[in-house]
Design a protein around this motif. Sequence first.
Motif, PDB file in Angstrom:
ATOM      1  N   UNK A 141       5.172   5.360   7.220  1.00 40.10           N
ATOM      2  CA  UNK A 141       4.222   6.325   7.795  1.00 40.10           C
ATOM      3  C   UNK A 141       3.351   6.930   6.698  1.00 40.10           C
ATOM      4  N   UNK A 142       3.974   7.332   5.590  1.00 32.30           N
ATOM      5  CA  UNK A 142       3.200   7.880   4.465  1.00 32.30           C
ATOM      6  C   UNK A 142       2.217   6.841   3.947  1.00 32.30           C
ATOM      7  N   UNK A 143       2.662   5.564   3.913  1.00 33.17           N
ATOM      8  CA  UNK A 143       1.783   4.489   3.474  1.00 33.17           C
ATOM      9  C   UNK A 143       0.568   4.317   4.371  1.00 33.17           C
ATOM     10  N   UNK A 144       0.723   4.596   5.672  1.00 32.08           N
ATOM     11  CA  UNK A 144      -0.403   4.516   6.603  1.00 32.08           C
ATOM     12  C   UNK A 144      -1.342   5.715   6.445  1.00 32.08           C
ATOM     13  N   UNK A 145      -0.741   6.897   6.267  1.00 33.32           N
ATOM     14  CA  UNK A 145      -1.539   8.116   6.200  1.00 33.32           C
ATOM     15  C   UNK A 145      -2.208   8.301   4.832  1.00 33.32           C
ATOM     16  N   UNK A 146      -1.477   7.971   3.776  1.00 31.85           N
ATOM     17  CA  UNK A 146      -2.021   8.145   2.419  1.00 31.85           C
ATOM     18  C   UNK A 146      -1.729   6.907   1.579  1.00 31.85           C
ATOM     19  N   UNK A 147      -2.372   5.792   1.882  1.00 33.38           N
ATOM     20  CA  UNK A 147      -2.086   4.535   1.175  1.00 33.38           C
ATOM     21  C   UNK A 147      -2.587   4.554  -0.261  1.00 33.38           C
ATOM     22  N   UNK A 164       0.789  -1.235   0.000  1.00 31.43           N
ATOM     23  CA  UNK A 164       0.000   0.000   0.000  1.00 31.43           C
ATOM     24  C   UNK A 164       0.819   1.281   0.000  1.00 31.43           C
ATOM     25  N   UNK A 165       2.138   1.188   0.187  1.00 27.38           N
ATOM     26  CA  UNK A 165       2.960   2.406   0.187  1.00 27.38           C
ATOM     27  C   UNK A 165       2.884   3.056  -1.192  1.00 27.38           C
ATOM     28  N   UNK A 166       2.550   4.358  -1.268  1.00 25.25           N
ATOM     29  CA  UNK A 166       2.313   5.005  -2.561  1.00 25.25           C
ATOM     30  C   UNK A 166       3.575   5.522  -3.233  1.00 25.25           C
TER      31      UNK A 166
END
Length: 531
Positions: free
Chosen positions: A484-490, A432-434
């Motif tokens: 962290x970015x993947x959690x916030x903006x997957x 899911x990491x963008x």
Amino acid sequence: MHALTLASFLFFTGLVAFLTWRITRRDDHASTSGLFLAGRSLTFPLIAGSLLMTNLSTEQMVGLNGAAFADGLSVMAWEVVAVIALVLLALFFLPRFLRSGIATVPQLLEIRFDKGTQRIANVIFLLAYGVILLPIILYSGAMGLQGMLDLHGLTGIQSDTVLLWLTVWLVGLIGAVYALFGGLRTVAVSDTLNGIGLLVGGFVIVYFGLQAVSDGNGVLAGWEILKDSQPERLNSMGREDQQVPFATLFTGVLLINVFYWTTNQQIIQRTFAAKNLAEGQKGVLLTGLFKLLGPLYLVLPGIIAYQLYADQGVEADEAYGHLVFNVLPPYLTGFFAAVMVGAILSSFNSALNSTTTLFSLGFYKGVLNKDASEAQVVRASKIFGWIMALIAMTIAPLLAGQESLFGYLQKMNAIYFIPLLAVVLVGLLTKRVPAMAAKIALVGGCLLIFAGYFIPPFDRLPQVMHEFHFVASVFALLVVAMLVIGKLRPRAEAWVHEDSGAIDLTPWKGAVPAGIVLVILVIAIYAAFAG
């Protein structure tokens, strides 16, 4: 300059060139698959030979032996820890790379993230190869040849600067011809032939070097003298004041090795050309076995040179060439110089082939001319290759004066090694990491490490902690930031790693047992020389 030395040099150089031409003369050099991936036909001996020789250029032979001249056995980390990275390549990375059917690492990032990530990675690789890797290969090669062949005496040129420029340009032009007209299979075949000569020659150097230490009383006597007179230099555990302190084996040294052997386009491109996964795994693990022998011919000669020449004012990066010139008989000096030329050409033309692959498939076909024919892509790759070769040949002589060639190489490599490894690893292990996270990590990571090396006051960080701990800290920061970015903006949808169907992905049954044996041998080698 002995006529016999020159004759043996020319004979062996010509023999390798002739055999390479005979073996590859009917190969496909007109298509991108043939030029960049050898038609996906490489078997494990060619993969192992090419991996070994691409790595074993003169920045290794001259630079690592120079580091051993200064610090002793502890610098063997660059050879022995590499085996761990090769096991990771065989068991984890390679199956995933071959599943993707890629020709370049940036293509994997396009599949996992997006085109923007692929282009950023392409730019990083091209800049690094053009400004760092290719020039260092040429410079170290020129320095090694000057010492081995006494080029001052052979040419009558007394100016160090003029001779350096001439040697760099001659080697660079020959290497460019190999890479740009022959393609990857030509590179792999010449690598394998030179690899045989290099291994034989490397052990011959050790034999004659130990004979010189014992004044002709035998190799074992020479080894005993080394152990008695330099016990501190035969300690595998690096001190804090040395280039590779023991603690860094678990941080920056490990990470740099993992990138180099699993994500570095110049190295792993020949594994992309494997006939199938099993052949690729066999080739990679066979390379690991050979790397365990690396300290014998990449570190021990530097320690021998220290024993013989430490009181003669010999500089560290001059030590290996000085040893070869002084201990080998003339006919073997010429043979080994020819092998060294092969090693220089191997690394140079491998890096140049990878550079043209990155440009042709990443920029020319992907951006500049999306409808380009196979012939147009091949032609563009050769033009760009000559441009990069000329740039490298111009920069190489400007590297003169570095305190430690090998240390400089590892330091500069870390700038791009660490961010690229972080992005590839997170990309393969998460769904899911963008793409945004990958782009931030690539650009931000390179800037962070560059600032830590060269921009005040950030350059104090690598001084407070060892520079290898510093780059490991940056790696951890990048991984955490991406997660962290993947959690916030997957990503909107989880990434699915599809099989391209390019080759048979059946693994080699012996891969896991062989990998376990290699790791045990690494631990045993360190334990045997722990002081």
